[in-house]
Design a protein around this motif. Structure first.
Motif, PDB file in Angstrom:
ATOM      1  N   MET C 330       0.813  -1.214   0.000  1.00 40.60           N
ATOM      2  CA  MET C 330       0.000   0.000   0.000  1.00 40.60           C
ATOM      3  C   MET C 330       0.848   1.266   0.000  1.00 40.60           C
ATOM      4  O   MET C 330       0.448   2.284  -0.562  1.00 40.60           O
ATOM      5  N   VAL C 331       1.991   1.204   0.627  1.00 44.03           N
ATOM      6  CA  VAL C 331       2.863   2.375   0.634  1.00 44.03           C
ATOM      7  C   VAL C 331       3.327   2.653  -0.783  1.00 44.03           C
ATOM      8  O   VAL C 331       3.341   3.793  -1.253  1.00 44.03           O
ATOM      9  N   GLY C 334       0.321   3.895  -2.823  1.00 45.36           N
ATOM     10  CA  GLY C 334       0.020   5.279  -2.456  1.00 45.36           C
ATOM     11  C   GLY C 334       1.046   6.237  -3.020  1.00 45.36           C
ATOM     12  O   GLY C 334       0.715   7.268  -3.606  1.00 45.36           O
ATOM     13  N   GLY C 335       2.300   5.868  -2.856  1.00 44.95           N
ATOM     14  CA  GLY C 335       3.358   6.727  -3.359  1.00 44.95           C
ATOM     15  C   GLY C 335       3.300   6.860  -4.865  1.00 44.95           C
ATOM     16  O   GLY C 335       3.472   7.950  -5.428  1.00 44.95           O
ATOM     17  N   LEU C 337       0.681   6.648  -6.701  1.00 43.72           N
ATOM     18  CA  LEU C 337      -0.446   7.503  -7.032  1.00 43.72           C
ATOM     19  C   LEU C 337      -0.063   8.978  -6.933  1.00 43.72           C
ATOM     20  O   LEU C 337      -0.340   9.773  -7.833  1.00 43.72           O
ATOM     21  N   VAL C 338       0.594   9.340  -5.836  1.00 37.86           N
ATOM     22  CA  VAL C 338       1.023  10.732  -5.677  1.00 37.86           C
ATOM     23  C   VAL C 338       1.965  11.111  -6.809  1.00 37.86           C
ATOM     24  O   VAL C 338       1.844  12.165  -7.427  1.00 37.86           O
ATOM     25  N   ILE C 341       0.110  11.615 -10.195  1.00 39.68           N
ATOM     26  CA  ILE C 341      -0.670  12.847 -10.254  1.00 39.68           C
ATOM     27  C   ILE C 341       0.229  14.057 -10.416  1.00 39.68           C
ATOM     28  O   ILE C 341      -0.075  14.988 -11.150  1.00 39.68           O
TER      29      ILE C 341
END
Lengths: 257, 303, 383
Positions: C330-331, C334-335, C337-338, C341
């Motif tokens: 998940m890290v 999540g990373g 994804l950031v 974007i």
């Protein structure tokens, strides 16, 4: 519907006669729009013939844009009716008026900046039954953007974007085109290109109502001119008569309360 | 689970407490998000995790020996610093990109809650609730949750109101929201303003986490979403005004949740809150304060 | 398009005509090179079961089932401009519906018709929600919120259905424990193809079933997106108000887009439940609701094939990391994804496409195919 029953509106005699061969395309009857205490459009009887090229001028705040918005349906009138091509439009929604044959181009360019010129033209064109490729090609030629057909609309110059937008409006094959300050902020060259475009479309039989401040441009394109002041029709007639009319000059200079 | 017919005086008091608890929860959780959304048009989906950071900071310092109030200060400070880092690295690139800010901050939320799990384990011991309890008829309520927290919420809202209306910071902040160009022309460092506002939003989130830490029982890294949803919904239902919006939304949603929780259970309370939110958004697309503002505008036009 | 008098020319022009509806400015990959790679990938997928054990094959099938969910958001968000966190609501409703039908009508006929029924129910739900929102004038971020909240309402509701009173026919909803259904059988009466279970054959059959459906759906979406309806979707996404001025009935079009998206998500939900013969309220939770947004953002929100690829890649990565005991999945997600974007908001697929084109240009033009081939930036004659 006669043009106006208001005795203070002077019809210049030379163009008063609208022969029986010409049909009225657009007619408003006592059209009024009030915003709270402010009357923006006051009992206006505005008529446009089929295939006519009319300019709508007047000082700031005269109600020109409001009148356009009433015709397109963005605003509902406080009083009065609108007739177009034999049907009453007063209670019809905007997109029904478009289907009836009115197209409008607003002041600021409202194109799809991320899409190409070709795609921009396709969006309105799809709505019609017209044959896509031929119409697309013809429109591109009319607006002189054939080379830029596959470029992003956002990359075009201001003048090119305005032409694109006019092109988009014409794909709907309208009978009447409303243009709100089409050459605002343009160079002389760009202004001439727009004038040429309007002439081309007008020669094909399209009627126009053009709101403009640029008097050279108005002179270049118009047959008849309607002068609006404080929400009412002040004068109507051919451009030379209007330009030489002292009363018109005064309202522009603000001496008419 | 109380059933509807017999509504005694005690029931009324319990219901009132239920409302106050929901109100405090929603308002505290939402106000940090409201500040950031209202001021900067950024939706921080990591907000729940920010609150959680405040809770973790508080709990860890408490278990390390600090008295509770001090531990809470630590919680707030940690969250504020964290918020500043996040703003400088991620958020400041997303100011005009609302939907993108949602997605990016969600990525942050995912990473963050997992990091909390990795670093601190699956849970942290609870902090006992201070202040004891009070008996209301056959029921007992925690004073902390039913009285202190709602009170603290109102104090915080009052403080923020004063901050936004009476201080230079507040004036500059409002100017920046309304018209950043003009504000810059007036000499306001809008970049600093955004940073300060984000820091304030983070601090408020941290405070919410700190205050709620004792009520959570054992603190787990996936608690973030518990806060996020209610906060998020309240912010949007509340509308553009930060303080009044949060208060009115927390009032309406807290009442809904309180009533349904009282008469049925917490599931029903939550569902009712969510359903009311859906219909509220449909009816008042600009939120409660947006609607009020529209009414005022119309009345002005008619004058 | 370059025509040649060589025999290849006729083949190419036939190919061109077949290809035409699948290509246009709205999809990545409009060149011959793309289709070659695509056919290669399809071939690979056909051979894939020979290369892996049934467990891995089963997992892969699950990723492809989730691919439908990704496609549904890609359509609705990437092309329609509607960021929905609620696609999982239709996914879950249809999944549960299929489970309930399959338990109550545990025959092959029942289950097969159940697919239609369940997809219908999920789609109907998306139609109602879409109508409520778009005809109520709800726009932009408020649509996002209402869709998210809808999923959460379902989550809260389903989570408390553990009691024995929560039954539909003989199907217990099961609350947090989830609902187990029968093994999926496709067919009529007693002549059914069994798909469920843990033995290799059914797993293999189900794999081919899902992959075939996915490929057909993908191609159908390509046609849709490159059609005039696709152009309408894009116009609404770019500037909804302007598109309305051309006479388009924007709320209606959005409703249609949203409903098609709902149907896709529903199909995914059915395939997902049928895969494991199990579904639980966790499909409505915020973590799962946000996953399609993750897949689509990273994959490339305007790329149909990109989002499917991203879904498979991300889910596979999560599973393999979890398998080795690592908690970092998940890290990383999540990373990522950031990162996407901030650095490449259009996603990974356009970058891959750009790289692919760059590579193609490096190749010597050894046939008129390379030189005359229009890239996807140019529009073909009849898109």
């Amino acid at each position: 519907m006669s043009s106006t029953g208001d005795p203070t509106v002077r019809e210049s005699p030379a163009v008063a006669a609208t022969g029986p061969a010409k049909d009225e395309l657009l007619a408003t009857d006592g059209l009024t729009k009030k915003f709270g205490g402010l009357t923006a459009v006051d009992t206006v009887d505005f008529t446009v013939e089929e295939g006519e090229l009319r300019c709508l001028i007047g000082p700031n705040g005269a109600g020109k844009s409001t009148l356009l918005e009433l015709i397109t349906g963005q605003l509902s009138p406080t009083e009065g009716n609108i007739y177009f091509d034999g049907i009453e439009l007063t209670d019809r929604k905007s997109h029904e008026r478009i289907d009836a044959g009115i197209s409008v181009k607003f002041q600021s360019p409202h194109i799809y900046e991320a899409l190409t010129v070709r795609q921009n033209l396709k969006v309105p064109l799809q709505r019609t039954d017209r044959e896509t490729e031929t119409v697309l090609q013809r429109t591109l030629e009319q607006i002189d953007l054939v080379e830029q057909a596959d470029e992003s609309a956002g990359d075009l110059s201001h003048g090119q974007q305005q032409r694109l937008e006019i092109g988009m409006a014409t794909t709907l094959d309208p009978k009447l085109m409303l243009l709100d300050e089409p050459v605002a902020g343009m160079s002389i060259e760009e202004t001439n290109e727009i004038a040429d475009l309007i002439h081309t479309l007008h020669d094909d039989g399209m009627a126009f109502v053009v709101v403009e401040h640029d008097m050279d441009f108005v002179r270049e394109i118009s047959e008849r001119v309607t002068v609006l002041n404080q929400g009412e029709i002040f004068r109507q007639g051919p451009i030379d008569e209007i330009e030489n009319d002292d009363a018109v000059r005064r309202i522009y200079l603000g001496e008419n309360a | 689970m109380a059933s509807i017919p017999l509504f005694s005086g005690y029931d009324a008091v319990i219901l009132a407490f239920q409302f106050l608890e929901s109100f405090a929860f929603i308002a505290l959780a939402a106000v940090g998000l409201a500040i950031i959304f209202g001021m900067m048009g950024v939706i921080n989906l990591a907000h729940g995790e920010f609150i959680l950071v405040g809770a973790y900071g508080t709990a860890l310092s408490f278990h390390a020996g600090l008295p509770l109030p001090l531990a809470m200060v630590v919680g707030v400070t940690v969250t504020t610093i964290f918020g500043i880092i996040v703003e400088r690295t991620i958020v400041k690139h997303l100011y005009d990109r609302l939907l993108d800010s949602m997605v990016a901050t969600w990525g942050l939320a995912l990473a963050l809650s997992q990091l909390l799990l990795i670093v601190f384990g699956s849970s942290i011991n609870s902090i006992g609730m201070p202040m004891g309890s009070v008996s209301v008829g056959p029921f007992s309520r925690s004073i902390y949750q039913s009285a202190f927290l709602p009170f603290a919420t109102l104090v915080l809202m009052g403080g923020l109101y004063v901050l936004f209306t009476r201080t230079t910071f507040g004036v500059k902040a409002k100017a920046t929201i309304e018209d950043p160009e003009t504000a810059r022309a007036m000499g306001v460092d809008t970049d600093r303003m955004y940073l300060a506002t984000f820091a304030l939003g983070s601090a408020t989130a941290g405070l919410a986490g700190a205050l709620f830490a004792p009520t959570l029982g054992s603190i787990q890294p996936d608690h973030g979403s518990l806060f996020l949803v209610e906060a998020f919904v309240a912010v949007v239902v509340g509308g553009p005004s930060v303080i009044l919006g949060t208060l009115s939304a927390a009032g309406v949603l807290g009442l809904t949740s309180g009533i349904f929780t009282f008469f049925y259970d917490t599931f029903a309370g939550r569902m009712a809150l969510l359903v009311v939110a859906i219909f509220a958004l449909r009816a008042l697309p600009d939120g409660i304060t947006g609607y009020v503002e529209d009414l005022r505008q119309k009345r002005r036009e008619q004058a | 398009m370059s025509q040649s008098t060589k025999p290849f020319g006729t083949l190419r022009s036939i190919g061109g005509r077949i290809r035409a509806p699948f290509e246009g400015p709205n999809t990545t990959g409009n060149s011959t090179a793309f289709w070659v790679v695509f056919l290669g990938a399809v071939g690979f997928l056909m051979m894939y079961p020979q290369m892996v054990n049934p467990l891995v094959l089963g997992d892969t099938t699950r990723y492809f089932a989730l691919g439908f969910l990704a496609l549904s958001l890609c359509l609705v968000w990437g092309f329609g401009g509607i960021l929905s966190f609620g696609q999982v609501a239709f996914f879950g409703v249809a999944g549960y519906a299929w489970g309930i039908i399959s338990i109550n009508f545990a025959s092959a006929t029942g289950m097969t018709l159940g697919i239609v029924g369940a997809v219908f129910i999920g789609t109907l739900f998306s139609f109602i929600l879409g109508y409520f929102m778009f005809y109520g004038g709800v726009r932009d971020v408020y649509v996002t919120i209402i869709t998210l909240v809808s999923a959460l309402v379902l989550h809260t509701f389903m989570a408390q259905t553990a009691g024995s009173q929560w039954v539909i026919g003989s199907a217990r909803l099961g609350g947090f424990n989830g609902m187990h259904s029968e093994h999926f059988e496709l067919g009529i009466g007693s002549t059914g193809i069994v798909f469920g279970g843990t033995s290799p054959d059914p797993i293999l059959r189900y794999y081919y079933f899902v992959v075939a459906l996915l490929i057909v759906t993908y191609l159908a979406l390509r046609v849709l997106v490159n059609s005039s309806f696709g152009m309408t979707m894009v116009a609404i996404r770019e500037d909804e108000d302007r598109t309305a001025t051309f006479g388009y009935n924007v709320p209606f079009v959005k409703l249609v887009i949203f409903t098609i998206g709902g149907a896709l998500a529903s199909l995914g939900g059915v395939l997902y439940t049928a895969w494991g013969s199990y579904i639980s309220p966790s499909v409505f939770a915020i973590t799962f609701a946000a996953l399609p947004v993750v897949w689509v953002s990273i994959g490339g929100r305007e790329s149909l094939i990109g989002v499917v690829g991203a879904t498979v890649a991300i889910e596979w990565m999560q599973d393999s990391l979890a398998g080795t005991g690592s908690e970092w999945a998940m890290v990383i997600v999540g990373g990522l994804l950031v990162f996407v974007i901030l650095v490449m908001p259009a996603g990974v697929a356009p970058q891959i496409e750009r790289a692919g084109k760059w590579l193609l240009e490096k190749l010597p033009p050894h046939s008129d195919q390379q030189a005359g081939e229009p890239t996807s930036k140019q529009t073909r004659g009849d898109d």
